[in-house]
Design a protein around this motif. Sequence first.
Motif, PDB file in Angstrom:
ATOM      1  N   LEU A   1       0.413  -1.334  -0.323  1.00  0.00           N
ATOM      2  CA  LEU A   1      -0.041  -0.233  -0.093  1.00  0.00           C
ATOM      3  C   LEU A   1       1.083   1.068   0.049  1.00  0.00           C
ATOM      4  CD1 LEU A   1      -3.542   0.615   0.057  1.00  0.00           C
ATOM      5  CD2 LEU A   1      -2.671   0.806   2.245  1.00  0.00           C
ATOM      6  N   TYR A   2       1.879   0.764   0.376  1.00  0.00           N
ATOM      7  CA  TYR A   2       2.999   2.444   1.177  1.00  0.00           C
ATOM      8  C   TYR A   2       3.649   2.246  -0.962  1.00  0.00           C
ATOM      9  CZ  TYR A   2       2.316   1.985   6.156  1.00  0.00           C
ATOM     10  OH  TYR A   2       1.397   2.147   7.312  1.00  0.00           O
TER      11      TYR A   2
ATOM     12  N   ARG B   1      -1.193   6.337  -6.346  1.00  0.00           N
ATOM     13  CA  ARG B   1      -2.540   6.975  -5.805  1.00  0.00           C
ATOM     14  C   ARG B   1      -2.475   7.829  -6.180  1.00  0.00           C
ATOM     15  NH1 ARG B   1       0.034   5.734  -1.362  1.00  0.00           N
ATOM     16  NH2 ARG B   1       2.021   5.374  -1.618  1.00  0.00           N
ATOM     17  N   GLY B   2      -3.256   9.241  -5.575  1.00  0.00           N
ATOM     18  CA  GLY B   2      -3.661  10.094  -6.470  1.00  0.00           C
ATOM     19  C   GLY B   2      -5.188  10.833  -5.852  1.00  0.00           C
TER      20      GLY B   2
ATOM     21  N   ALA C   1      -9.945  10.123  -3.085  1.00  0.00           N
ATOM     22  CA  ALA C   1      -8.609   9.751  -3.084  1.00  0.00           C
ATOM     23  C   ALA C   1      -8.768   8.237  -2.889  1.00  0.00           C
ATOM     24  CB  ALA C   1      -7.951  10.099  -2.180  1.00  0.00           C
ATOM     25  N   PHE C   2      -7.123   7.964  -3.797  1.00  0.00           N
ATOM     26  CA  PHE C   2      -6.971   6.299  -3.735  1.00  0.00           C
ATOM     27  C   PHE C   2      -6.204   6.533  -3.234  1.00  0.00           C
ATOM     28  CE2 PHE C   2      -4.905   5.557  -7.500  1.00  0.00           C
ATOM     29  CZ  PHE C   2      -5.391   7.014  -8.086  1.00  0.00           C
ATOM     30  N   ASP C   3      -5.092   4.926  -2.629  1.00  0.00           N
ATOM     31  CA  ASP C   3      -4.073   4.243  -2.406  1.00  0.00           C
ATOM     32  C   ASP C   3      -4.226   3.441  -3.044  1.00  0.00           C
ATOM     33  OD1 ASP C   3      -2.483   6.458  -0.765  1.00  0.00           O
ATOM     34  OD2 ASP C   3      -4.444   6.598  -0.343  1.00  0.00           O
ATOM     35  N   THR C   4      -3.348   2.564  -3.653  1.00  0.00           N
ATOM     36  CA  THR C   4      -3.582   0.872  -4.314  1.00  0.00           C
ATOM     37  C   THR C   4      -2.182  -0.206  -3.610  1.00  0.00           C
ATOM     38  OG1 THR C   4      -3.954   1.860  -6.578  1.00  0.00           O
ATOM     39  CG2 THR C   4      -3.701   0.040  -6.791  1.00  0.00           C
ATOM     40  N   MET C   5      -2.954  -0.994  -3.044  1.00  0.00           N
ATOM     41  CA  MET C   5      -2.081  -2.090  -2.440  1.00  0.00           C
ATOM     42  C   MET C   5      -1.723  -2.981  -3.600  1.00  0.00           C
ATOM     43  SD  MET C   5      -2.776  -4.579   0.593  1.00  0.00           S
ATOM     44  CE  MET C   5      -2.352  -4.076   2.203  1.00  0.00           C
ATOM     45  N   VAL C   6       0.129  -3.145  -4.157  1.00  0.00           N
ATOM     46  CA  VAL C   6      -0.015  -3.483  -5.286  1.00  0.00           C
ATOM     47  C   VAL C   6       1.180  -4.766  -4.896  1.00  0.00           C
ATOM     48  CG1 VAL C   6       0.567  -4.531  -7.567  1.00  0.00           C
ATOM     49  CG2 VAL C   6      -0.988  -1.930  -6.297  1.00  0.00           C
ATOM     50  N   TYR C   7       1.006  -6.313  -4.549  1.00  0.00           N
ATOM     51  CA  TYR C   7       2.275  -7.417  -5.288  1.00  0.00           C
ATOM     52  C   TYR C   7       2.215  -8.835  -6.012  1.00  0.00           C
ATOM     53  CZ  TYR C   7       3.700  -5.833  -0.207  1.00  0.00           C
ATOM     54  OH  TYR C   7       4.247  -5.516   1.025  1.00  0.00           O
TER      55      TYR C   7
ATOM     56  N   LEU D   1      -8.778  -9.293   0.990  1.00  0.00           N
ATOM     57  CA  LEU D   1      -8.688  -8.876   0.399  1.00  0.00           C
ATOM     58  C   LEU D   1      -7.148 -10.066  -1.070  1.00  0.00           C
ATOM     59  CD1 LEU D   1      -5.761  -6.176   2.639  1.00  0.00           C
ATOM     60  CD2 LEU D   1      -8.108  -6.161   1.142  1.00  0.00           C
ATOM     61  N   ASP D   2      -7.630  -9.157  -2.359  1.00  0.00           N
ATOM     62  CA  ASP D   2      -6.387  -9.653  -3.248  1.00  0.00           C
ATOM     63  C   ASP D   2      -5.565 -10.025  -3.257  1.00  0.00           C
ATOM     64  OD1 ASP D   2      -9.251 -10.757  -4.466  1.00  0.00           O
ATOM     65  OD2 ASP D   2      -8.443 -10.260  -6.817  1.00  0.00           O
ATOM     66  N   THR D   3      -4.456  -8.946  -2.633  1.00  0.00           N
ATOM     67  CA  THR D   3      -3.418  -9.202  -2.715  1.00  0.00           C
ATOM     68  C   THR D   3      -3.025 -10.459  -1.458  1.00  0.00           C
ATOM     69  OG1 THR D   3      -3.751  -7.314  -1.001  1.00  0.00           O
ATOM     70  CG2 THR D   3      -2.578  -6.611  -3.443  1.00  0.00           C
TER      71      THR D   3
ATOM     72  N   MET E   1       2.959  -2.610   5.338  1.00  0.00           N
ATOM     73  CA  MET E   1       1.611  -1.941   6.261  1.00  0.00           C
ATOM     74  C   MET E   1       1.581  -2.248   7.457  1.00  0.00           C
ATOM     75  SD  MET E   1      -2.115   0.151   5.807  1.00  0.00           S
ATOM     76  CE  MET E   1      -2.911  -1.737   5.700  1.00  0.00           C
TER      77      MET E   1
ATOM     78  N   ARG F   1     -10.698  -4.454  -6.849  1.00  0.00           N
ATOM     79  CA  ARG F   1      -9.588  -5.499  -6.267  1.00  0.00           C
ATOM     80  C   ARG F   1      -9.774  -6.421  -7.661  1.00  0.00           C
ATOM     81  NH1 ARG F   1      -9.354  -6.043  -1.794  1.00  0.00           N
ATOM     82  NH2 ARG F   1     -12.289  -5.637  -1.498  1.00  0.00           N
TER      83      ARG F   1
ATOM     84  N   ALA G   1      -1.583  -8.421  -7.855  1.00  0.00           N
ATOM     85  CA  ALA G   1      -3.072  -8.470  -7.280  1.00  0.00           C
ATOM     86  C   ALA G   1      -3.044  -7.058  -6.842  1.00  0.00           C
ATOM     87  CB  ALA G   1      -2.715  -9.445  -5.819  1.00  0.00           C
TER      88      ALA G   1
ATOM     89  N   ASP H   1      -5.736  -3.745  -4.738  1.00  0.00           N
ATOM     90  CA  ASP H   1      -6.447  -3.795  -3.976  1.00  0.00           C
ATOM     91  C   ASP H   1      -6.830  -1.963  -4.287  1.00  0.00           C
ATOM     92  OD1 ASP H   1      -7.932  -6.165  -2.784  1.00  0.00           O
ATOM     93  OD2 ASP H   1      -5.560  -6.700  -2.306  1.00  0.00           O
TER      94      ASP H   1
ATOM     95  N   MET I   1      -7.885   1.304  -1.210  1.00  0.00           N
ATOM     96  CA  MET I   1      -8.064   2.054  -0.127  1.00  0.00           C
ATOM     97  C   MET I   1      -8.571   3.568  -1.236  1.00  0.00           C
ATOM     98  SD  MET I   1      -6.172   3.565   2.505  1.00  0.00           S
ATOM     99  CE  MET I   1      -6.613   2.083   3.694  1.00  0.00           C
TER     100      MET I   1
ATOM    101  N   VAL J   1       1.332   9.686   4.314  1.00  0.00           N
ATOM    102  CA  VAL J   1       2.840   8.755   3.123  1.00  0.00           C
ATOM    103  C   VAL J   1       0.765   8.511   2.336  1.00  0.00           C
ATOM    104  CG1 VAL J   1       2.810   5.556   2.286  1.00  0.00           C
ATOM    105  CG2 VAL J   1       4.048   6.417   4.652  1.00  0.00           C
TER     106      VAL J   1
ATOM    107  N   ASP K   1      -2.441   9.323  -0.223  1.00  0.00           N
ATOM    108  CA  ASP K   1      -3.396  10.185  -0.051  1.00  0.00           C
ATOM    109  C   ASP K   1      -5.184  10.144   0.008  1.00  0.00           C
ATOM    110  OD1 ASP K   1      -1.839  11.228  -2.068  1.00  0.00           O
ATOM    111  OD2 ASP K   1      -3.188  11.357  -3.562  1.00  0.00           O
ATOM    112  N   THR K   2      -5.559   9.211   0.874  1.00  0.00           N
ATOM    113  CA  THR K   2      -6.222   8.417   1.462  1.00  0.00           C
ATOM    114  C   THR K   2      -6.565   9.372   2.867  1.00  0.00           C
ATOM    115  OG1 THR K   2      -6.179   6.260   1.892  1.00  0.00           O
ATOM    116  CG2 THR K   2      -7.574   6.823   0.504  1.00  0.00           C
TER     117      THR K   2
END
Lengths: 342, 342
Positions: free
Chosen positions: A136-137, A141-142, A148-154, A183-185, A233, B141, B148, B150, B152, B182, B184-185
């Motif tokens: 997520l970190y 993001r935007g 607002a959104f942040d994305t957790m990606v792996y 969560l999918d991640t 996170m 997600r 993968a 997800d 926020m 860290v 944006d949300t």
Amino acid sequence: MPNIALLPGDGIGPEVAVSAVAVLNAVADDLTFEEHPAGGAAIDLHGTALTDEALAAVKASDAVLLGALGGPKWDTNEPGAVRPEQGLFKLRAELGLYANLRPIRPLPALYDASPLKRELIEGVDMLIVRELTGGLYYGERGTKDGRAFDTMVYTVAEIERIARAGFNAAKSRVTSVDKANVLDTSRLWREVVTRIHADEFPNIELEHILVDAAAMKLIAAPRHFEVIVTENMFGDILSDEASMLTGSLGMLPTASLGGTGPSLFEPVHGSAPDITGKGIANPIGMILSGALLLRHGLGREAQAAAVESAVDKALEKGIRTGDLGGTATTAEVTEAVLKELT
Amino acid sequence: MPNIALLPGDGIGPEVAVSAVAVLNAVADDLTFEEHPAGGAAIDLHGTALTDEALAAVKASDAVLLGALGGPKWDTNEPGAVRPEQGLFKLRAELGLYANLRPIRPLPALYDASPLKRELIEGVDMLIVRELTGGLYYGERGTKDGRAFDTMVYTVAEIERIARAGFNAAKSRVTSVDKANVLDTSRLWREVVTRIHADEFPNIELEHILVDAAAMKLIAAPRHFEVIVTENMFGDILSDEASMLTGSLGMLPTASLGGTGPSLFEPVHGSAPDITGKGIANPIGMILSGALLLRHGLGREAQAAAVESAVDKALEKGIRTGDLGGTATTAEVTEAVLKELT
Ligand SMILES: [Mg+2]
Ligand SMILES: [Mg+2]
């Protein structure tokens, strides 16, 4: 002849670095230390928080020992200004440090400093392995139009390497923490960790636990855990929660493991400008960072354990710096630890 | 004449519902209760976990009191099968329950059950207000080609309403938890909470704290907190961590506040099939859910406090069900609480 890049940094960093070097030299007679300025010290000398020469030397070293970076002298709100922390960010990026290790080992002499009851804390010795460059970190993001959104990606590759870091650090059990019911991640995480376990570490026990349940169990039954491996996170939250079991962040060491190059070892505490130059800083966090360097940087478990045991014994005999309510100096604590090593 | 929709549900739900109704009737003489089957009980009768008739009645009520849903009888791995939990999901969605309230108030008679030292736990009385319908658990997600993700996501409107729920529940201080250094949300969260505070709740103190620091402070200084307001996943982790300060989830109540319709009140514990029908279930979680219903559902602080105080006194005198190491029945504990109310 392992070559250690020593970056004492700012504030109390240089004072506690002296202690760690003395202890490392006492337990291992084949180490060489090459010192480089970093952080504010490097800004003062060279106008940058880490010079290209220092970075090249660090990359060529076998392990990096860092004191602390920053201080009020270099605090600034100017955008684009040079800042001490940039030295650390540059190191992390250039060395590809994707795994952060936070050992949680409450020191027996300080059990009473823990918020938890003594019977729960006794014998706790866990290691939290936190993924440090994804999740997520670091996702996209935007903010736009009140949303607002942040994305957790792996990716599979990112999970594979952090899983291996976790299993490699374990003697008997790894607890993988995720939120796979949502969560999918986390579902990908669980799948990859399970596969790496079956293929490469079948003799280590693996368990999966949800992050909210982990946050409970860390308090209710901390002895349960040996090695915890988790997302960036989740690891940030859980490692800080677990650190508090020791009563304070003040004496904890941490390690950041890299890809192919050297790993980085440093105390969790900062540069402590208020006591800088007085010779009264607590050197235990830095000395224990040296122990982690021996264990995870050079693969020397026996020497690492000797340092940790010497620290335990010195504290057991009652020596304390001011942060622990005592009056001992940095040099006196260092001497006390050295005495237990000989 | 407030009209309470009573959904006893399954397992020990109906047994503890009887206790809560008795206590509510003792402290307030103007309540009416209308009972509806939900969960497995509704599946057995009507083939669905919540009928349209029950849902319509719930929507027309002033507050909803729920026991527990589910049990081995209705466990199934069949995809598409009817499940007891669907009753709860339907209620949440249809009532627009966007705020989950978890009070953390260790009961004085049970201080010794806490993993924390008594001096840290004494006087803890906090409320965690968790956003329940947005954030990382509800964003887009997916998984594709070994990667993968997800998402926020928060909108200004979502943050505004949960911020108001937090401030409305506070007497003097709200702690807003985010990761604004860290995410944006989190930066949007902090901005909106700050504005709602300045515009609508200037007499309440507001502080911002990062989620990892909050995870530490919950253990190190739990008395610091009065009301915590936070994002869905942060709230999931922190509320479970904080619950553990009481020693067990077994007696905790929780409230889910809706938009314009009634709110939902229920114990955190489940349907406990192993002790169902024996008359030995601990009714305290359900009785305290009734206290939350009085406070947050009907705005009756004095009656809520009277119920909580009666529970404290009854336990103080030593009465305990089996889960607490005692031998009292559900009816005996209920009687003991009722006695303290008169
Ligand atoms: Mg942190
Ligand atoms: Mg949870």
